[in-house]
Design a protein around this motif. Structure first.
Motif, PDB file in Angstrom:
ATOM      1  N   HIS A   1      -1.088  -1.603   7.019  1.00  0.00           N
ATOM      2  CA  HIS A   1       0.180  -1.271   7.594  1.00  0.00           C
ATOM      3  C   HIS A   1       1.433  -1.684   6.655  1.00  0.00           C
ATOM      4  N   GLU A   2       1.232  -2.971   6.137  1.00  0.00           N
ATOM      5  CA  GLU A   2       2.423  -3.260   5.201  1.00  0.00           C
ATOM      6  C   GLU A   2       2.591  -2.617   4.058  1.00  0.00           C
ATOM      7  N   GLN A   3       1.332  -2.375   3.389  1.00  0.00           N
ATOM      8  CA  GLN A   3       1.436  -1.477   2.231  1.00  0.00           C
ATOM      9  C   GLN A   3       2.076  -0.082   2.285  1.00  0.00           C
TER      10      GLN A   3
ATOM     11  N   GLY B   1       3.029   3.893  11.757  1.00  0.00           N
ATOM     12  CA  GLY B   1       4.336   3.209  12.212  1.00  0.00           C
ATOM     13  C   GLY B   1       4.675   3.509  13.513  1.00  0.00           C
TER      14      GLY B   1
ATOM     15  N   GLY C   1       4.203   0.664   5.027  1.00  0.00           N
ATOM     16  CA  GLY C   1       5.568   0.777   5.895  1.00  0.00           C
ATOM     17  C   GLY C   1       6.426  -0.435   5.280  1.00  0.00           C
ATOM     18  N   THR C   2       6.148  -1.248   4.475  1.00  0.00           N
ATOM     19  CA  THR C   2       6.872  -2.259   4.076  1.00  0.00           C
ATOM     20  C   THR C   2       7.066  -2.194   2.498  1.00  0.00           C
ATOM     21  N   ASP C   3       5.757  -2.499   1.820  1.00  0.00           N
ATOM     22  CA  ASP C   3       5.821  -2.552   0.415  1.00  0.00           C
ATOM     23  C   ASP C   3       5.891  -1.156  -0.335  1.00  0.00           C
ATOM     24  N   ARG C   4       5.703  -0.026   0.454  1.00  0.00           N
ATOM     25  CA  ARG C   4       5.649   1.320  -0.268  1.00  0.00           C
ATOM     26  C   ARG C   4       4.554   1.438  -1.288  1.00  0.00           C
TER      27      ARG C   4
ATOM     28  N   GLU D   1       1.538  -3.626  -4.895  1.00  0.00           N
ATOM     29  CA  GLU D   1       3.067  -3.237  -4.782  1.00  0.00           C
ATOM     30  C   GLU D   1       3.305  -3.287  -6.464  1.00  0.00           C
TER      31      GLU D   1
ATOM     32  N   ARG E   1      -3.443  -5.079   9.251  1.00  0.00           N
ATOM     33  CA  ARG E   1      -1.992  -5.366   8.854  1.00  0.00           C
ATOM     34  C   ARG E   1      -1.711  -5.318   7.352  1.00  0.00           C
ATOM     35  N   THR E   2      -2.764  -5.409   6.563  1.00  0.00           N
ATOM     36  CA  THR E   2      -2.362  -5.244   5.054  1.00  0.00           C
ATOM     37  C   THR E   2      -2.091  -3.973   4.908  1.00  0.00           C
TER      38      THR E   2
ATOM     39  N   ARG F   1      -2.799  -7.214  -2.054  1.00  0.00           N
ATOM     40  CA  ARG F   1      -1.467  -6.594  -1.628  1.00  0.00           C
ATOM     41  C   ARG F   1      -0.413  -6.570  -2.595  1.00  0.00           C
TER      42      ARG F   1
END
Length: 424
Positions: free
Chosen positions: A233-235, A400, A237-240, A176, A230-231, A172
């Motif tokens: 999803h975060e890549q 999301g 929605g969060t990390d872009r 990023e 979760r990884t 992850r």
């Protein structure tokens, strides 16, 4: 005269409905439905059928071209109509309902010792249901990361190997680091999200399906099962660091953007290397990397391609002999090379042609020992659970639209309602 004509017509109709049989001259005919679709693979399968027919005049094999599209429904219709092919090419995660439904022959006493011992028990577990073996697993593929080698070298990130893979947390961070200015470290093609999520989750110690003492299966979406989704999803929605536009795409759809420098890496099945070789621009530098590892190491779930015999086949012994011929080590290597996949057979897997560094073959064979049966292999009702519950739930989570809590609720509560109908 009219009565004789009607009798002849009836005889022809009955022959047309048979999946195989014996001719007046005593020669047996077996129908082999292959799902090979890549040109090299089709050629390899047809060549082997031709070689068999040239050396076995009393048992002729007829090659029938099938398709992976809707194969489950096509076979179910054929079984119920008494028109199933004698020898059936499929995937192990599609066999449970057919095996329990009595449509496939138990091969336990039909297969030779050579074939049984050459294929590891972990692969046989993918086609074993109850006390019977209902298919021969012969081709498999790990999921790997196809990477833009130049991009990774210039970034200075650590390049993973099967001996020292990335962890999911490191993966992850690296995606990023590789992202920015309209470019992404990763592109997840998740049009069919279930198998990718479940199979990769084994590396994090996930299991999802749990069989109780009574033999019944329930879904539990525990902490280990959540690492991979979760990884992703975060890549997104969060990390872009993951492209949101590829979530509804198939693997092939991501290749133009990959070749165009929009994504540094794409997680794909091992066989996609053929498309990359064929389609990559001249001079494009790419490499194969192992998928990330977690508490379960490099373990991945796989659903090998399989060869089965229909229960209605009148010549099961001859069909098993043909399967044994098709899967002799040199022939298994030919099939693997044609499909750009890995053979399950130990002797075939050791062939030098499958251990070269060119096109990442060596990375794939290094992962072969870490492949395990996909979590859903023996779960009755899995196709319905996948289509009606898991696919829409995961698609909404990755985009999301829903959170982790709702994802868990739908996979467990809705999913267990579906599975319960198959376990009464």
């Amino acid at each position: 005269m009219r009565a004789r004509l009607l009798a002849l017509v009836l005889l022809l109709l009955l022959a047309g409905c048979s999946s195989g049989g014996t001719r007046d001259d005593g020669r047996i005919t077996l129908r082999f439905q292959s799902l090979a679709w890549q040109e090299e693979s089709v050629e390899a399968n047809k060549a082997l059928v031709k070689e068999w027919n040239a050396t076995h005049p009393d048992v002729r094999v007829e090659y029938v071209q099938g398709t992976w599209d809707s194969v489950h429904d096509q076979l179910l219709t054929a079984f119920e109509g008494g028109e199933a092919p004698d020898i059936i090419h499929d995937a192990s995660d599609d066999l449970a309902d057919f095996a329990y439904g009595g449509y496939l022959a138990d091969l336990t006493d039909l297969l030779p010792a050579r074939l049984k011992s050459d294929i590891p028990q972990r692969s046989w577990a993918t086609t074993t249901f109850g006390d019977g073996v209902y298919g021969v697993p012969f081709l498999q593929e790990p999921r790997v990361l196809i990477a833009n080698a130049k991009w990774l070298r210039q970034s200075g990130v650590r390049i993973p190997t099967p001996e020292k893979p990335w962890s999911w947390a490191e993966f992850r961070r690296i995606t990023e680091h590789l992202s920015g200015q309209g470019k992404y470290g990763i592109a997840w093609p998740l049009k069919e999200p279930v198998s990718a999520t479940l199979n990769l989750s084994l590396s994090a110690g996930g299991q999802l399906f749990h069989r109780g003492p009574d033999g019944k299966v329930t879904v539990r979406f525990d902490t280990a099962d959540q690492v991979v989704p979760r990884t992703i999803h975060e890549q997104v929605g969060t990390d872009r660091s993951a492209s949101p536009t590829t979530l509804g795409s198939g693997g092939s759809d991501t290749l133009p953007g990959f070749f165009g420098g929009r994504y540094a890496m794409v997680p794909l099945g091992f066989s996609y290397r053929q498309q990359i070789v064929q389609q990559a621009p001249k001079g494009f530098d790419w490499q194969v990397l192992p998928a990330p590892a977690g508490a379960g190491g490099l373990t991945q779930g796989v659903s090998p391609q399989t060869l089965s015999v229909a229960e209605d086949c009148p010549h099961k012994k001859e069909a098993a002999v043909f399967i044994d011929f098709l899967l002799r080590p040199p022939n298994m290597v030919r099939l693997a090379l044609g499909d750009w996949m890995l053979p399950t057979g130990t002797r075939a897997l050791g062939d030098p042609a499958l251990r070269t560094s060119e096109h990442g073959w060596a990375t794939g064979t290094a992962l072969a020992g870490h492949l395990r049966p996909a979590p859903a292999q023996t779960v009755r009702g899995y196709p319905e659970w996948k289509d009606k519950v898991a696919t829409p739930a995961l698609q909404e989570y990755y985009s999301g639209a829903i959170g982790l809590g709702e994802l868990r609720e739908r996979l467990e509560e809705d999913g267990n309602l579906v599975l319960a109908r198959y376990q009464r």
